[in-house]
Design a protein around this motif. Structure first.
Motif, mmCIF file in Angstrom:
data_model
loop_
_atom_site.group_PDB
_atom_site.id
_atom_site.type_symbol
_atom_site.label_atom_id
_atom_site.label_comp_id
_atom_site.label_asym_id
_atom_site.label_seq_id
_atom_site.Cartn_x
_atom_site.Cartn_y
_atom_site.Cartn_z
ATOM 1 N N LEU A 134 9.728 3.921 5.300
ATOM 2 C CA LEU A 134 9.115 4.257 4.010
ATOM 3 C C LEU A 134 8.008 3.268 3.661
ATOM 4 O O LEU A 134 6.943 3.649 3.164
ATOM 5 C CB LEU A 134 10.182 4.258 2.905
ATOM 6 C CG LEU A 134 9.721 4.684 1.509
ATOM 7 C CD1 LEU A 134 9.083 6.065 1.526
ATOM 8 C CD2 LEU A 134 10.894 4.663 0.531
ATOM 9 N N GLY A 135 8.245 1.988 3.951
ATOM 10 C CA GLY A 135 7.235 0.973 3.667
ATOM 11 C C GLY A 135 5.968 1.195 4.476
ATOM 12 O O GLY A 135 4.853 1.028 3.963
ATOM 13 N N MET A 136 6.100 1.587 5.746
ATOM 14 C CA MET A 136 4.932 1.862 6.586
ATOM 15 C C MET A 136 4.171 3.079 6.064
ATOM 16 O O MET A 136 2.932 3.105 6.075
ATOM 17 C CB MET A 136 5.368 2.068 8.032
ATOM 18 C CG MET A 136 5.893 0.813 8.707
ATOM 19 S SD MET A 136 6.634 1.144 10.331
ATOM 20 C CE MET A 136 5.159 1.443 11.324
ATOM 21 N N LYS A 137 4.910 4.076 5.588
ATOM 22 C CA LYS A 137 4.256 5.271 5.034
ATOM 23 C C LYS A 137 3.481 4.920 3.759
ATOM 24 O O LYS A 137 2.374 5.430 3.530
ATOM 25 C CB LYS A 137 5.299 6.352 4.740
ATOM 26 C CG LYS A 137 5.880 6.999 5.989
ATOM 27 C CD LYS A 137 7.023 7.955 5.649
ATOM 28 C CE LYS A 137 7.618 8.553 6.911
ATOM 29 N NZ LYS A 137 8.815 9.388 6.626
ATOM 30 N N GLN A 138 4.060 4.041 2.933
ATOM 31 C CA GLN A 138 3.371 3.608 1.724
ATOM 32 C C GLN A 138 2.080 2.868 2.091
ATOM 33 O O GLN A 138 1.040 3.056 1.463
ATOM 34 C CB GLN A 138 4.268 2.688 0.891
ATOM 35 C CG GLN A 138 5.413 3.387 0.162
ATOM 36 C CD GLN A 138 4.930 4.147 -1.057
ATOM 37 O OE1 GLN A 138 4.461 5.280 -0.943
ATOM 38 N NE2 GLN A 138 5.038 3.553 -2.216
ATOM 39 N N ARG A 139 2.161 2.007 3.103
ATOM 40 C CA ARG A 139 0.977 1.255 3.520
ATOM 41 C C ARG A 139 -0.083 2.173 4.116
ATOM 42 O O ARG A 139 -1.283 1.952 3.922
ATOM 43 C CB ARG A 139 1.372 0.150 4.504
ATOM 44 C CG ARG A 139 1.974 -1.058 3.802
ATOM 45 C CD ARG A 139 2.223 -2.206 4.756
ATOM 46 N NE ARG A 139 3.455 -2.005 5.498
ATOM 47 C CZ ARG A 139 3.613 -2.334 6.781
ATOM 48 N NH1 ARG A 139 2.610 -2.856 7.452
ATOM 49 N NH2 ARG A 139 4.759 -2.138 7.390
ATOM 50 N N LEU A 140 0.350 3.216 4.814
ATOM 51 C CA LEU A 140 -0.599 4.196 5.332
ATOM 52 C C LEU A 140 -1.279 4.933 4.174
ATOM 53 O O LEU A 140 -2.490 5.185 4.214
ATOM 54 C CB LEU A 140 0.112 5.211 6.242
ATOM 55 C CG LEU A 140 -0.758 6.342 6.795
ATOM 56 C CD1 LEU A 140 -1.929 5.782 7.624
ATOM 57 C CD2 LEU A 140 0.088 7.297 7.651
ATOM 58 N N GLY A 141 -0.507 5.250 3.144
ATOM 59 C CA GLY A 141 -1.078 5.896 1.956
ATOM 60 C C GLY A 141 -2.139 5.019 1.309
ATOM 61 O O GLY A 141 -3.191 5.517 0.876
ATOM 62 N N ILE A 142 -1.893 3.700 1.252
ATOM 63 C CA ILE A 142 -2.882 2.787 0.684
ATOM 64 C C ILE A 142 -4.100 2.683 1.603
ATOM 65 O O ILE A 142 -5.245 2.634 1.132
ATOM 66 C CB ILE A 142 -2.258 1.404 0.425
ATOM 67 C CG1 ILE A 142 -1.237 1.512 -0.716
ATOM 68 C CG2 ILE A 142 -3.322 0.371 0.085
ATOM 69 C CD1 ILE A 142 -0.562 0.228 -1.085
ATOM 70 N N ALA A 143 -3.861 2.682 2.932
ATOM 71 C CA ALA A 143 -4.984 2.659 3.878
ATOM 72 C C ALA A 143 -5.897 3.865 3.648
ATOM 73 O O ALA A 143 -7.130 3.743 3.655
ATOM 74 C CB ALA A 143 -4.464 2.652 5.311
ATOM 75 N N MET A 144 -5.308 5.035 3.416
ATOM 76 C CA MET A 144 -6.094 6.238 3.121
ATOM 77 C C MET A 144 -6.895 6.067 1.835
ATOM 78 O O MET A 144 -8.057 6.475 1.742
ATOM 79 C CB MET A 144 -5.173 7.456 3.014
ATOM 80 C CG MET A 144 -4.573 7.916 4.325
ATOM 81 S SD MET A 144 -3.483 9.343 4.075
ATOM 82 C CE MET A 144 -3.144 9.810 5.774
ATOM 83 N N ALA A 145 -6.252 5.445 0.838
ATOM 84 C CA ALA A 145 -6.920 5.237 -0.454
ATOM 85 C C ALA A 145 -8.065 4.238 -0.341
ATOM 86 O O ALA A 145 -8.982 4.245 -1.163
ATOM 87 C CB ALA A 145 -5.906 4.749 -1.485
ATOM 88 N N LEU A 146 -8.030 3.379 0.701
ATOM 89 C CA LEU A 146 -9.055 2.340 0.869
ATOM 90 C C LEU A 146 -10.205 2.766 1.771
ATOM 91 O O LEU A 146 -11.196 2.048 1.900
ATOM 92 C CB LEU A 146 -8.411 1.073 1.445
ATOM 93 C CG LEU A 146 -7.392 0.353 0.555
ATOM 94 C CD1 LEU A 146 -6.722 -0.765 1.318
ATOM 95 C CD2 LEU A 146 -8.059 -0.173 -0.704
#
Length: 303
Positions: A134-146
């Motif tokens: 779940l933490g990796m998915k959250q970080r991927l979501g932030i990567a997309m936002a960046l």
């Protein structure tokens, strides 16, 4: 002070119910602004209005000094967001997910490696997302936002469901972004402990109303120190101190002092002893930020 986000009497009604009431947010440039409130206080509704996903009933939103209603498309090109859970294709790798998003945004290809490095997912670039924690998915979501190199990043409860190590990673990433990317971050949470760890400014919302907005330092100052005295015949001792003009409070057989300097406390103890009272204990009592938050939001209901 330059404000990246300003709202004026922002209001949202659902029928007769007021979800957000006359909200006046001021989010300074280059800060991490913690948007704090109990579950159902109106945080997510506010974020959706800031992102143009929901139309306000009344009021206005200005982002980068421009009216969101008039310049929505050009404003949102410089905004990244992760609201609720991230969207991704689980059968694709993290790199492939970012490539699909990059094509939509029109960002340069080199941004993919840059954001993967920023969120510490470089080693998982070629792994399929369905195997991510779940933490990796959250970080991927932030990567997309960046990917679009935003000037404003909006995150809605980004630590929800994360394990302790995932929370620490997310916390460190949020604190790094303003320094490394000259970015303003708006993060919502119902947990004061999380906001206290990352935010430089804070706004507290309860029942749709903004009840506090200032620096986190100003909020901490509300955590007042008290001096607690346990003495014999406390009620009479309290009255005796009041008669001498000493500001005190009395509750549950305990005397509380307003003046907390060492000299003032020593003088009060000396007076009590001279008048024949036994002083059993002199203690410091701190009001925690959690106590302040609970008092501010007392009576909040779900919305």
């Amino acid at each position: 002070m330059e404000y990246i986000v300003e709202t004026h009497n922002l209001t949202k009604r659902f029928g007769k119910e007021i979800a957000v009431s006359a909200l006046n947010l001021k989010i300074p440039k280059g800060e991490v602004y913690g948007f704090l409130g109990p579950n159902g206080a109106g945080k997510s509704t506010t974020l959706r209005m800031l992102l143009g996903l929901m139309r306000p009933t009344a009021g206005s939103v200005r982002i980068f000094g421009r009216d969101l209603k008039k310049d929505r498309i050009s404003i949102l090109r410089n905004v990244g967001s992760l609201v609720e859970s991230p969207s991704y294709y689980s059968h694709l790798t993290s790199y492939e997910n970012l490539e699909a998003m990059r094509k939509i945004l029109g960002s340069p290809k080199e941004k993919i490696d840059e954001v993967l490095e920023l969120v510490h997912l470089s080693k998982a670039a070629d792994k399929k997302v369905k195997g991510f924690s779940l933490g990796m998915k959250q970080r991927l979501g932030i990567a997309m936002a960046l990917l679009n190199d935003p000037k404003l990043l909006i995150l809605d409860e980004p630590t929800n469901g994360l394990d302790p190590s995932g929370i620490i990673e997310m916390r460190n990433l949020i604190k790094r972004l303003p320094k490394e990317k000259d970015m303003t971050v708006l993060i919502s949470s119902h947990l004061l402990s999380e906001i206290d760890q990352v935010a430089t400014y804070v706004g507290v919302i309860s029942k749709g109303k903004l009840i506090f907005q200032d620096s986190i330092k100003a909020m901490r100052k509300k955590a007042q120190l008290k001096i607690r005295l346990k003495v014999s015949d406390a009620n009479n001792a309290y009255r005796s101190l009041l008669a001498k003009g000493i500001k005190t409070d009395y509750q549950d057989n305990i005397i509380y002092l307003y003046e907390q300097s060492d000299e003032a406390v020593a003088a009060v103890v000396e007076i009590l002893v001279d008048e024949g009272y036994s002083v059993y204990r002199v203690e410091e009592e701190h009001q925690s930020l959690e106590d302040i938050f609970l008092k501010m939001t007392a009576g909040g209901d779900d919305r």
